[in-house]
Every structure is written in structure tokens, then in C-alpha cells.
Design an enzyme around this catalytic site. Structure first.
Site, mmCIF file in Angstrom:
data_model
loop_
_atom_site.group_PDB
_atom_site.id
_atom_site.type_symbol
_atom_site.label_atom_id
_atom_site.label_comp_id
_atom_site.label_asym_id
_atom_site.label_seq_id
_atom_site.Cartn_x
_atom_site.Cartn_y
_atom_site.Cartn_z
ATOM 1 N N GLU A 33 0.879 -1.210 0.067
ATOM 2 C CA GLU A 33 0.026 -0.018 0.111
ATOM 3 C C GLU A 33 0.777 1.285 0.124
ATOM 4 O OE1 GLU A 33 -0.083 2.155 2.904
ATOM 5 O OE2 GLU A 33 -0.323 0.737 4.699
ATOM 6 N N ARG A 58 0.544 -2.743 12.023
ATOM 7 C CA ARG A 58 -0.022 -3.918 11.227
ATOM 8 C C ARG A 58 -0.740 -3.141 9.720
ATOM 9 N NH1 ARG A 58 -0.484 -8.551 13.973
ATOM 10 N NH2 ARG A 58 -1.756 -9.510 12.345
ATOM 11 N N CYS A 63 7.452 -1.205 -1.972
ATOM 12 C CA CYS A 63 8.768 -2.200 -2.140
ATOM 13 C C CYS A 63 9.849 -1.818 -1.272
ATOM 14 C CB CYS A 63 9.246 -2.104 -3.586
ATOM 15 S SG CYS A 63 10.081 -0.383 -4.064
ATOM 16 N N HIS A 102 12.357 0.605 -8.016
ATOM 17 C CA HIS A 102 11.883 -0.705 -7.406
ATOM 18 C C HIS A 102 13.177 -1.620 -6.910
ATOM 19 C CE1 HIS A 102 9.699 -4.153 -6.432
ATOM 20 N NE2 HIS A 102 10.387 -4.938 -7.076
ATOM 21 N N ASP A 117 11.568 -10.870 -3.670
ATOM 22 C CA ASP A 117 11.045 -9.780 -3.687
ATOM 23 C C ASP A 117 9.518 -9.871 -3.453
ATOM 24 O OD1 ASP A 117 9.751 -7.555 -4.327
ATOM 25 O OD2 ASP A 117 10.247 -7.632 -6.567
#
Length: 263
Positions: A33, A58, A63, A102, A117
Site C-alpha cells: 500500500e 499492522r 517495495c 524498485h 521480492d
């Protein structure tokens, strides 16, 4: 300090898990998210911030957060982990034009080298695969492979009957400062898709992917290896969907329609 016990509780891991078990447990437990960049909050990569957000609170992350947390877990179990930066290629992106935004991990453990990943949203790996170009790997029905292209390795997924690029990277380790620079750009640059848009994904143990995105029409998308169901949604539905489908309670819509904390 990394708290492996708290991480194991968050992801449902047993004592002394394998690398594959850690990877899969992480992928299906912690959502992808971008709610912080979306609401104007820069992303911190300090370990205490990562543990507080993704473990204690939580929440999920993108990435850089996911894969640095996974790196800490792997190193706790005795692996050596290299950081590598990739250029995203999905949606027909020009291959040489996107920045390296990324993060990918190269993991050395027990005489083997792995490509790990857990942070690529709806296309992320569920388990690590052998590092480098090679065979096709089945991940709960999703087919992935790595091919060589010049000096880059390219992760691909089977899309129907054709292979589609996800990202490409030069297999050379980078220092953490390079990751921090890419993270700052990704979470603060005004035209970054993580600042301008909404990208939420959860992975189910059976391989189903659930995504909420406003790339194009605002939609809730359910994907399996053989089917995709797209349901257009109203913006007012977002807070309830974040809680019910992604385990992310405590959000509301601001006066401008962007997602904010309910408090």
C-alpha cells in the site's frame, strides 16, 4: 534492532522457518500500500519505523519497506542479502526512461543464491526463485521467469500466452544510500504514481490477488492465474474496503477525496 519474534507473530511463522516459508508468509500477511505517500507523508526506511508501521501497527508498505523488512528477517536467519535497484516496465513503460524505483534482493544462503521480492504489488513473487536467467517457475498458478537482456536481468510473468516484462535490473549491489535516494524520490516527487494515485494489493494463500487502484477507473480487482474480475467502485467506498479486504482500518476521505487517517 530487528524484532524477529514480533515479525514472526505478524506473519504467522513457526520457529526457524525456511527462506521460502518466510517469503510466502510475508507476501500473504502484509499488504502492499502507498497510503503514506498518497496523503503526503514521506516514507522512512529506518528499521524502527519499518517495524512500527508494518509489524506493530499492522499496516502495509511499498517495495522499499517490504524488502528491507524481509532483508532483516533473512539476515536474522543467517543469510547474506544484497540490495539491487530495478526499473519498472509494466504497462508498456519505455524501458530506458523510468528511474530505478524498485528494490530487489539477492540472497545468499546455504550455498545457493536467490532472487527475492515481496514488494512488487500485484505481480510480486510469492517465493524466492533461483537468481539469474533460467527456468519457468510456478507460484500458486502464476508463471514467472527471468531472462537476460543486455546487461540487465528482466523478471517476466506469463500474461495469457505471452510473456510480459515486470522490471529489469543490473545485477550489481547498491549501497543503502542509493535505496534511500530512490525511496525519497518515489514517495515525494509530485508526479510519482505513488504520490498521485492509490495502489493497494493483498495476496491470498491460494494465489488470488486483490487490488484497489485508481489507475484509470477507480476499481476493486480480483485476479487469479486464469481470470480477472474488475468492479468499479465509488470513492466513498474506499475506507470500508481498506478495512474489509486489506486489513487496513482507521482511514477516511478528506475534503479533497484523498485518503487520510480517520483521526
Amino acid at each position: 534492532m530487528f524484532d524477529f519474534a514480533a515479525y514472526a507473530e505478524r506473519t504467522g511463522l513457526r520457529e526457524r522457518p525456511s527462506l521460502a516459508e518466510v517469503h510466502r508468509a510475508h507476501a500473504v500477511s502484509i499488504p502492499f500500500e502507498n497510503l503514506d505517500p498518497h496523503r503526503g507523508v514521506p516514507v522512512s526506511l529506518e528499521m524502527d519505523a519499518l517495524q512500527r508501521k508494518l509489524v506493530s501497527d499492522r499496516r502495509g508498505g511499498y517495495c522499499f519497506e517490504h524488502n528491507l523488512l524481509l532483508k532483516a528477517a533473512y539476515e536474522h536467519l543467517g543469510a547474506d542479502v544484497d540490495l539491487m535497484l530495478a526499473r519498472v516496465r509494466v504497462s508498456g513503460a519505455p524501458r530506458a526512461m523510468r528511474p530505478r524505483t524498485h528494490l530487489v534482493l539477492r540472497v545468499h544462503a546455504d550455498g545457493a543464491v536467490w532472487h527475492a521480492d515481496v514488494g512488487f504489488g500485484s505481480g510480486t513473487l510469492l517465493e524466492p526463485i533461483p537468481f539469474g536467467a533460467g527456468d519457468v517457475h510456478d507460484q500458486s498458478g502464476w508463471q514467472v521467469r527471468v531472462v537476460e537482456e543486455g546487461d540487465e536481468l528482466v523478471l517476466q510473468t506469463l500474461d495469457g500466452e505471452a510473456w510480459a516484462d515486470l522490471y529489469g535490473f543490473v545485477p550489481e549491489p547498491v549501497p543503502l544510500i542509493d535505496v534511500e535516494t530512490s525511496n525519497w524520490f518515489t514517495s515525494t516527487f509530485p508526479r510519482s504514481p505513488f504520490v498521485t494515485g492509490l495502489i493497494i494489493t493483498a495476496h491470498r494463500p491460494d494465489g488470488t490477488r486483490i487490488s484497489l487502484t485508481d489507475r484509470g477507473e477507480l476499481s476493486l480487482i480480483e485476479q487469479t492465474p486464469t481470470d480477472t474480475v474488475v468492479r468499479p467502485i465509488e470513492r466513498a467506498e474506499i475506507p470500508a474496503l481498506l478495512e474489509s479486504h486489506f486489513g487496513l482500518p482507521g482511514f477516511a476521505l478528506g475534503s479533497d477525496g484523498r485518503v487520510v487517517t480517520a483521526s
